[in-house]
Design a protein around this motif. Structure first.
Motif, short mmCIF file in Angstrom:
data_model
loop_
_atom_site.label_atom_id
_atom_site.label_comp_id
_atom_site.label_asym_id
_atom_site.label_seq_id
_atom_site.Cartn_x
_atom_site.Cartn_y
_atom_site.Cartn_z
N SER A 41 -0.20 11.20 3.62
CA SER A 41 0.78 10.13 3.45
C SER A 41 0.24 8.76 3.79
N GLY A 42 -0.98 8.67 4.30
CA GLY A 42 -1.52 7.35 4.60
C GLY A 42 -2.05 7.22 6.01
N THR B 187 0.81 3.66 2.06
CA THR B 187 1.27 3.91 3.44
C THR B 187 2.59 3.20 3.69
N SER C 211 0.85 -1.20 0.00
CA SER C 211 0.00 0.00 0.00
C SER C 211 0.89 1.25 0.00
N VAL D 12 -4.87 14.32 -1.82
CA VAL D 12 -5.98 14.46 -0.88
C VAL D 12 -6.14 15.94 -0.50
N ASP E 290 6.72 11.59 -3.16
CA ASP E 290 5.57 10.69 -3.01
C ASP E 290 4.72 10.76 -4.28
N LYS F 18 -1.25 3.01 -5.81
CA LYS F 18 -2.48 3.28 -6.59
C LYS F 18 -2.45 2.77 -8.04
N ASP G 13 5.54 4.78 1.87
CA ASP G 13 6.05 5.98 2.54
C ASP G 13 6.80 5.63 3.82
N VAL H 258 2.47 8.51 -5.12
CA VAL H 258 1.35 7.57 -4.98
C VAL H 258 0.16 7.98 -5.86
N GLN H 259 -0.11 9.28 -5.94
CA GLN H 259 -1.22 9.73 -6.80
C GLN H 259 -0.73 10.18 -8.18
N GLU I 131 4.46 15.48 -2.10
CA GLU I 131 3.81 15.00 -3.33
C GLU I 131 4.00 16.08 -4.40
C1 LIG Z 1 0.09 10.85 -1.83
C2 LIG Z 1 -0.35 9.64 -1.05
N1 LIG Z 1 0.56 8.97 -0.34
C3 LIG Z 1 0.22 7.88 0.36
C4 LIG Z 1 -1.07 7.42 0.36
C5 LIG Z 1 -1.44 6.19 1.15
O1 LIG Z 1 -1.76 5.16 0.27
P1 LIG Z 1 -2.64 3.90 0.76
O2 LIG Z 1 -4.04 4.38 0.96
O3 LIG Z 1 -2.49 2.92 -0.37
O4 LIG Z 1 -2.01 3.39 2.01
C6 LIG Z 1 -2.06 8.08 -0.38
C7 LIG Z 1 -3.45 7.61 -0.41
O5 LIG Z 1 -4.36 8.30 -0.84
C8 LIG Z 1 -1.68 9.23 -1.10
O6 LIG Z 1 -2.56 9.93 -1.82
#
Ligand SMILES: Cc1ncc(COP(=O)(O)O)c(C=O)c1O
Length: 433
Positions: free
Chosen positions: A138-139, A111, A109, A214, A242, A272, A114, A244-245, A209
């Protein structure tokens, strides 16, 4: 199962803290391409992609086929045994990632990715303190919630010491009450101020990010990341990017968001969109930095780099290369953006339109002068778009930003359909403001 039974069981057996969209939550049944259907057979144009995750569309034949084939061979191995899919995916990501980022550590994931990044930065630098940004997300682990800069997502007081938050580059609501470009990107200098005044002066990392997800698709001015990455390095820290998005072509033109600004991260996290919905995340770094963790102790991830998720990820990247490349995203993203800007001219509720590629945010305000956030109008827009057969996302510190992020396989027709629905929804809601 019918909708009512699902909703009743949801209420009876799942924690009330599940965040569910819509006044009457939506029980989804199946999907195909850009569309999903609920259990009652209503069809929706999916412009949130399961939180920017369904990157090449629902039931993508290539992804499904490759995952099924892998299920028939072996589902689980753990990180204790090398696997063909895992090494091939790591090789592919080394090819796509910017700079010298060529070494992967797979987890399950965002989270965890990170968490892994911060653990590595501490090991590599010997320093303990971390600078994050206000409005960041960050989660959901204790560390990730501590790194997060939005109080609503920081359940339990967040007790990890050594994490400090600098001002974020939120030009629409500049924390310094300045405006770009005359501000000289003064918010970036706050990273240095925070290091000098609230840490020991030596940091392990600065984490951010490229576009705060979010937080409401907050997009920094072009100079920002170069300045803050230099500051992080000056004080002994690594720059954790980061993605993730923003990863996997989401922002258009490039595979990763940070590439828009020509800055090379030391560590990069992704999740993601990496596997079209199969659970997978990754922390990438350089060989030199990866090496530093080996002397520190042991680390595993039971589900990390699952053979099925990595098969799906390899297929997802192939589909992106064939039909949803960063260039394609830039092209359809530009259409989406200009359509949203036209809506902004029509509807005073739209205070700001921002983002890149197929990651576009619309900040909704009750009054353009005062910029008073209008989260209620956003809720009404959710219902109005749902009624017309479209799904959107929400974000922002004040819950007043609409997040628009369809699968990257979106075509010009999908964009036109979405803009038409948004136009009607805004026309409805604007009447009440
Ligand atoms: C930029 C960012 N980092 C980390 C995360 C955490 O990811 P996860 O929900 O897969 O643990 C998210 C989740 O939305 C996110 O947007």
């Amino acid at each position: 199962m019918d909708k009512q039974s699902i909703l009743e069981k949801q209420k009876k057996y799942l924690w009330p803290s599940y965040l569910l969209y819509y006044t009457e939550p939506l029980a989804l049944d199946h999907g195909e391409g850009l569309y999903v259907w609920d259990v009652e057979g209503h069809r929706y144009l999916d412009f949130f992609g399961g939180i920017l995750t369904t990157s090449v569309g629902h039931k993508n034949p290539k992804v499904t086929e490759r995952a099924k084939a892998q299920i028939d061979k072996i589902i689980h191995t753990s990180t204790l045994y090398p696997h063909e899919n895992v090494v091939n995916l790591a090789e592919k990501l080394a090819e796509l990632a910017p700079g010298d980022l060529s070494m992967s550590f797979f987890t399950g994931s965002g989270t965890e990715a990170d968490e892994t990044a911060v653990m590595l930065a501490k090991a590599a630098t010997g320093n303990q303190e971390v600078i994050a940004l206000r409005h960041a997300y960050s989660g959901r682990s204790t560390l990730a919630m501590t790194l997060t800069g939005i109080s609503a997502w920081r359940i339990g007081g967040t007790q990890i010491p050594g994490v400090k938050h600098a001002l974020n580059p939120y030009c629409y609501r500049c924390p310094l009450r300045m405006s770009y470009p005359s501000c000289g990107v003064a918010c970036a200098e706050d990273v240095e101020e925070v290091i000098k005044t609230t840490t020991s002066g030596r940091i392990a990392a600065f984490i951010a990010e490229p576009i705060q997800g979010v937080g409401g698709f907050i997009t920094p001015p072009p100079e920002y990341f170069k300045i803050v990455a230099d500051i992080a390095h000056h004080y002994g820290g690594l720059f954790i990017d980061d993605e993730v998005q923003t990863g996997f072509g989401r922002t258009g033109t490039y595979w990763f968001g940070i590439e828009h600004w020509g800055v090379e991260p030391d560590i990069m996290t992704m999740a993601k969109g990496i596997a079209n919905g199969f659970p997978l995340s990754n922390t990438m770094t350089t060989p030199e930095i990866a090496e530093t963790l080996t002397t520190q102790g042991l680390t595993i991830s039971t589900f990390g780099g699952n053979p099925v998720s990595t098969a799906a990820s390899l297929a997802t990247i192939e589909v992106m290369e064939e039909e949803a490349s960063p260039e394609h995203v830039a092209q359809v993203g530009a259409l989406l953006r200009s359509g949203l800007e036209k809506l902004q001219e029509k509807y005073p509720l739209i205070g700001d339109v921002r983002g890149k590629g197929l990651m576009q945010g619309v900040e909704v305000v009750a009054n353009r002068e005062s910029k008073e956030p209008a989260p209620k109008a956003v809720n009404e827009l959710f219902e109005a778009t749902k009624a017309r057969g479209m799904l959107i996302g929400k974000g922002g510190m004040y819950g007043n930003v609409i997040r628009i992020a369809p699968p990257l396989t979106a075509t010009e027709d999908h964009i036109a359909e979405a803009l038409d629905i948004l136009d009607h929804a805004f026309a409805d809601v604007q009447k009440r403001y």
